[in-house]
Every structure is written in structure tokens, then in C-alpha cells.
Design an enzyme around this catalytic site. Structure first.
Site, short mmCIF file in Angstrom:
data_model
loop_
_atom_site.label_atom_id
_atom_site.label_comp_id
_atom_site.label_asym_id
_atom_site.label_seq_id
_atom_site.Cartn_x
_atom_site.Cartn_y
_atom_site.Cartn_z
N GLU A 215 0.76 -1.27 -0.09
CA GLU A 215 -0.08 -0.02 0.09
C GLU A 215 0.74 1.20 -0.02
O GLU A 215 0.22 2.40 0.20
CB GLU A 215 -0.98 -0.01 1.33
CG GLU A 215 -1.93 -1.22 1.20
CD GLU A 215 -2.98 -1.06 2.33
OE1 GLU A 215 -3.81 -0.32 2.02
OE2 GLU A 215 -3.02 -1.84 3.41
N GLY A 232 -0.13 1.76 4.14
CA GLY A 232 -0.44 3.03 3.18
C GLY A 232 0.15 4.23 3.43
O GLY A 232 0.69 4.86 4.26
N ALA A 258 2.33 2.67 8.10
CA ALA A 258 1.54 3.75 7.18
C ALA A 258 2.30 5.06 7.40
O ALA A 258 2.67 5.54 8.47
CB ALA A 258 0.00 3.92 7.65
N GLU A 273 7.54 2.19 12.78
CA GLU A 273 6.25 2.80 13.18
C GLU A 273 5.77 3.58 12.25
O GLU A 273 6.20 4.35 11.68
CB GLU A 273 6.62 3.56 14.49
CG GLU A 273 5.44 4.37 15.31
CD GLU A 273 5.76 5.26 16.39
OE1 GLU A 273 4.99 5.32 17.28
OE2 GLU A 273 6.88 5.91 16.00
N ALA A 274 4.28 3.70 12.21
CA ALA A 274 3.75 4.63 11.31
C ALA A 274 4.09 6.11 11.75
O ALA A 274 4.53 6.43 12.59
CB ALA A 274 2.20 4.23 11.71
N GLY A 281 21.03 8.66 8.02
CA GLY A 281 21.93 9.42 8.95
C GLY A 281 20.93 9.87 10.04
O GLY A 281 21.70 10.22 10.97
N LYS A 298 23.94 5.74 14.35
CA LYS A 298 23.37 6.40 12.97
C LYS A 298 22.71 5.06 12.33
O LYS A 298 23.15 3.99 12.51
CB LYS A 298 24.54 6.97 12.00
CG LYS A 298 24.91 7.99 12.44
CD LYS A 298 25.71 8.75 11.24
CE LYS A 298 26.17 10.09 11.91
NZ LYS A 298 27.44 10.41 10.95
N ARG A 312 9.44 6.80 16.87
CA ARG A 312 9.81 7.94 17.46
C ARG A 312 8.90 8.15 18.61
O ARG A 312 7.82 8.11 18.94
CB ARG A 312 9.27 8.87 16.32
CG ARG A 312 9.56 10.49 16.85
CD ARG A 312 9.42 11.68 16.17
NE ARG A 312 10.13 11.49 14.80
CZ ARG A 312 11.17 12.01 14.53
NH1 ARG A 312 12.10 12.13 15.36
NH2 ARG A 312 11.83 11.70 13.22
N ASN A 313 10.01 8.48 19.65
CA ASN A 313 9.19 8.39 21.11
C ASN A 313 8.45 9.77 21.17
O ASN A 313 8.97 10.92 20.98
CB ASN A 313 10.38 8.81 22.04
CG ASN A 313 9.72 8.56 23.63
OD1 ASN A 313 9.05 9.32 23.83
ND2 ASN A 313 10.36 7.86 24.37
C1 LIG Z 1 5.34 1.09 16.45
C2 LIG Z 1 3.96 0.01 16.77
C3 LIG Z 1 4.30 -1.08 15.95
C4 LIG Z 1 4.09 -0.33 18.29
O1 LIG Z 1 2.86 -1.06 18.43
P1 LIG Z 1 2.89 -2.07 19.52
O2 LIG Z 1 4.26 -2.99 19.40
O3 LIG Z 1 1.68 -3.11 19.60
O4 LIG Z 1 3.06 -1.30 20.89
P2 LIG Z 1 2.03 -0.59 21.81
O5 LIG Z 1 1.10 0.37 20.99
O6 LIG Z 1 1.26 -1.74 22.46
O7 LIG Z 1 2.91 0.17 22.82
C5 LIG Z 1 3.74 -0.60 23.86
C6 LIG Z 1 4.28 0.27 24.74
O8 LIG Z 1 4.93 1.34 24.17
C7 LIG Z 1 4.48 2.82 24.19
N1 LIG Z 1 4.61 3.32 23.04
C8 LIG Z 1 4.33 2.86 21.66
N2 LIG Z 1 4.66 3.60 20.89
C9 LIG Z 1 5.42 4.69 21.40
C10 LIG Z 1 5.97 5.93 20.91
N3 LIG Z 1 6.10 6.26 19.81
N4 LIG Z 1 6.52 6.80 21.77
C11 LIG Z 1 6.53 6.20 23.08
N5 LIG Z 1 5.92 5.16 23.65
C12 LIG Z 1 5.44 4.58 22.84
C13 LIG Z 1 2.98 2.61 24.57
O9 LIG Z 1 2.60 3.65 25.20
C14 LIG Z 1 2.98 1.43 25.34
O10 LIG Z 1 3.30 1.68 26.57
P3 LIG Z 1 3.05 0.94 27.84
O11 LIG Z 1 3.70 -0.35 27.99
O12 LIG Z 1 3.26 1.86 29.01
O13 LIG Z 1 1.54 0.67 27.88
C15 LIG Z 1 2.64 0.66 16.27
O14 LIG Z 1 2.35 1.97 17.00
C16 LIG Z 1 2.79 0.85 14.73
O15 LIG Z 1 3.23 2.11 14.34
N6 LIG Z 1 2.22 0.14 13.89
C17 LIG Z 1 2.31 0.26 12.42
C18 LIG Z 1 0.81 -0.20 11.91
C19 LIG Z 1 0.47 0.18 10.56
O16 LIG Z 1 0.91 1.38 10.16
N7 LIG Z 1 0.17 -0.86 9.57
C20 LIG Z 1 -0.13 -0.53 8.22
C21 LIG Z 1 -1.44 -0.28 8.12
S1 LIG Z 1 -1.70 0.41 6.51
#
Ligand SMILES: CC(C)(COP(=O)(O)OP(=O)(O)OC[C@H]1O[C@@H](n2cnc3c(N)ncnc32)[C@H](O)[C@@H]1OP(=O)(O)O)[C@@H](O)C(=O)NCCC(=O)NCCS
Length: 338
Positions: A215, A232, A258, A273-274, A281, A298, A312-313
């Protein structure tokens, strides 16, 4: 041994230059009998050549050949359009438009994989072309053809103006779904089980090994491993314009979220992460199991490593990387390709 051979039918512009060639059944390592027939009927003397063929010569070829290629030659012999046989004795950089088209079709027919054929200098051999309801038209000749069509009471539909046509007008490899055919250029390599959704895009000399949900954008030169997903609107960085010279790839069972992006190769079972764009770099803080910082590196130092999660935190904005505990499980229903 000869590298490749194909019988084709194409389009030339008003100056007689090739715009495109359609090869229904391109072949790697062709049978010696095919080469012998080309030598006898077309006086082929070796080397890489695109040999123009008359209808009569194509009929003679069909008499000399057997099987699929004989049937194809017999069909092509009925064509009023320009016919050609392209022989590539070696995989040297292409020297003519029919040679480029043969290599692009070898890729899309899955006979070779991205980066396995020499494509150096190909852009200069491709004329900017309008892809229309009347077929390929040299972009410089389009205005005149549009006017002629109007005078005949017809409307000429222009689908694209590009050096490359869409792949699906040349070949649809088995086991793929494509939401919008215009988004996959000829020269893309789509592995069996790939779904390209409407937002997805696949450039030439790039593609997927197997089951993938695309996507996002697969830029020129990028290869995506078996079972990986591009979310996406995500982006994989190409090397054509300002993208640096690291060849980007995605390993197996990885997920680019995404609107995320990568400027480094990813290994297996990685997640980005999305919304996060990881460039080569980008300074990345490595976290341990308790989310405590270990050191800063890096992103290019993490290139190709397995089981990484980039995010990204959201509290302090820094890019972090930790071990990916939940490597993606593909949604089976979503990925059932057929
Ligand atoms: C990065 C990603 C994989 C994390 O998902 P996850 O592993 O399920 O993690 P969770 O959302 O359960 O978060 C776990 C912990 O980390 C924390 N956390 C998650 N992302 C964070 C961030 N960017 N910054 C700070 N903390 C974060 C959560 O708050 C949670 O904290 P807790 O332990 O205190 O409850 C998810 O957010 C993501 O971006 N997935 C991509 C999905 C996508 O885009 N699919 C395609 C669709 S078209």
C-alpha cells in the site's frame, strides 16, 4: 549460450524510431533451433540485435519452429504492425529500445530478478510517449493525432505521458492483484501472492519476492522480501534522485507502517512505526528490554539487521530502536490473494 530471445510486435513513431515492443513469450537461453532459424531467415550474424521482420519472414520462421514459438510466430505473421525479433547474445547494457523492452519484460515475466540484468543507459533509449486509447504515440506527435481523432469524430484518451508503460498491458504474472494498474510500471517484478492496493506503487527493476501487501511505494531498485508489508502511503527511498547510494531492500516478514519510510535496508521481522521516516543518517537511540538507553548510533549502522522495531518517542521526539517482540503476523484473510 545466448542470453535471451523474443518475438515481438511494436510501435514506431513517424521517424521510424521504436516507441515500444510487446513480447508475449520472451525466453531465456533460447533453443539453438530458434537461433538457427533466425540465422537462416534473417541473416542474424550474432551479437545483440533487434531484427526487423516482415510478415513473410515471420511466416517462414513459424514453419521452421515448433511448439509455442511456432504458434506465436504464426499469429504475429498476421500483424500489420511492425514486427521484430530481438536477440541478446549477452546481458550487456542495452543499445536499442527493443532491447530495453525485452529486459523490462524478462523482469515482469519473472524470468530474471531485479538487479540481475544490465539496464545502464536505458533512459536515453526510451522516447517520452503518450499511452493512449490508440496505443503508444510519441509525445511530440500527440497534438496532431488528437486533432485527427477529433476530425474523425473520435476522442483520443491519454492515460499517461511517460517513458514507461504500465506493466499490466504487457503481462499480468500469475497470482497477483493490482488495484490500479497504472501504479505498476513495466519492469516491475511482482512475486506470486502480491497484492498492490490502489495507493501502492511499484517501479521498474523493483518488486516483491512473494506474498506481500503493498500500500506504499516500492522505488526503482528496491526489493521486498517474502511476507513483508508496506503500509498505506509509506515510502522506500530510491537511488535515482538524491537518495544516496545505499541500495534499499526489505527482508522477510517486516512491516513499514503507514506514512513511514526507510532510507536503509531492513532485515527480517522488522517494524517501522507509522509515520516515522528512518534515513541513513538518522541518529537512533538503542533501547534495552527495560526501554533504557544503551547508546546512540546512525541508522545506517543498523542496515540489514533482523528483528528491530523503530519508533519515534512521542514524549521527547527522539528516534528509538528496540528488539521487535511482536514481529508481524500477516493478516491471513487480507493476504489471501485469490
Ligand atoms: C510501532 C508500533 C508497531 C507499536 O505497536 P505495539 O508494538 O503494538 O506497541 P503498543 O502500541 O502496544 O505500545 C507498547 C508500549 O509502548 C508505548 N509506545 C508505543 N509507541 C510509542 C511511541 N512512539 N513513543 C513512546 N511510547 C510508545 C505504548 O504507549 C505502550 O506503553 P505501555 O507499555 O506503557 O502501555 C505501532 O504503533 C505501529 O506504528 N504499527 C504500524 C501499523 C501500520 O501502520 N500498519 C499498516 C496499516 S496500512
Amino acid at each position: 549460450m545466448t542470453f535471451a530471445l523474443a518475438l515481438g510486435v511494436g510501435t514506431r513513431n513517424q521517424k521510424g524510431l521504436w516507441l515500444e515492443v510487446y513480447y508475449p513469450k520472451p525466453m531465456l537461453s533460447p533453443e539453438p533451433s530458434l537461433l538457427a532459424a533466425a540465422q537462416k531467415i534473417l541473416n542474424y550474424q550474432g551479437g545483440n540485435q533487434a531484427l526487423p521482420v516482415s510478415q513473410t519472414q515471420m511466416r517462414e520462421l513459424s514453419d521452421q519452429l515448433t511448439g509455442d514459438q511456432a504458434a506465436l510466430a504464426a499469429q504475429l505473421a498476421r500483424s500489420e504492425r511492425p514486427l521484430v525479433i530481438t536477440v541478446l547474445e549477452t546481458d550487456d547494457k542495452p543499445a536499442s529500445t527493443p532491447e530495453v523492452y525485452l529486459k523490462l519484460q524478462l523482469l515482469s515475466h519473472r524470468l530474471v530478478k531485479p538487479h540481475q540484468v544490465a539496464l545502464d543507459g536505458m533512459f536515453a533509449l526510451l522516447i517520452n510517449t503518450a499511452w493512449t486509447s490508440d496505443g503508444a504515440i510519441d509525445a511530440e506527435e500527440l497534438a496532431q493525432r488528437q486533432l485527427e481523432a477529433r476530425i474523425q469524430g473520435r476522442h483520443l484518451e491519454v492515460f499517461a505521458v511517460d517513458k514507461f508503460p504500465k506493466m499490466a498491458n504487457y503481462v499480468v504474472p500469475n497470482g497477483v492483484r493490482i488495484g490500479d494498474a497504472a501504479r505498476v510500471r513495466l519492469g516491475a517484478y511482482l512475486g506470486e501472492g502480491t497484492t498492490v492496493m490502489h495507493e501502492g506503487f511499484v517501479n521498474f527493476n523493483a518488486g516483491t519476492e512473494g506474498t506481500s501487501m503493498v500500500e506504499g511505494r516500492i522505488s526503482a531498485g528496491v526489493m521486498v522480501g517474502e511476507g513483508s508489508d508496506l503500509g498505506g502511503g509509506c515510502s522506500t527511498m530510491g537511488t535515482l534522485s538524491g537518495g544516496g547510494n545505499i541500495r534499499i531492500s526489505v527482508g522477510k516478514k517486516s512491516l513499514i507502517g503507514a506514512n513511514a519510510g526507510i532510507g536503509i535496508p531492513l532485515g527480517d521481522r522488522c517494524t517501522v512505526e507509522a509515520g516515522l521516516y528512518v534515513t541513513a543518517g538518522t541518529k537512533v537511540v538503542l533501547l534495552d528490554e527495560q526501554d533504557q538507553p544503551i547508546k546512540t548510533v546512525k541508522a545506517r549502522e543498523l542496515a540489514g539487521m533482523n528483528e528491530l522495531l523503530f519508533r519515534r518517542n512521542s514524549l521527547n521526539g527522539q528516534v528509538e530502536c528496540k528488539i521487535n517482540k511482536t514481529a508481524i503476523e500477516l493478516n491471513e484473510a487480507l493476504h489471501a490473494n485469490q
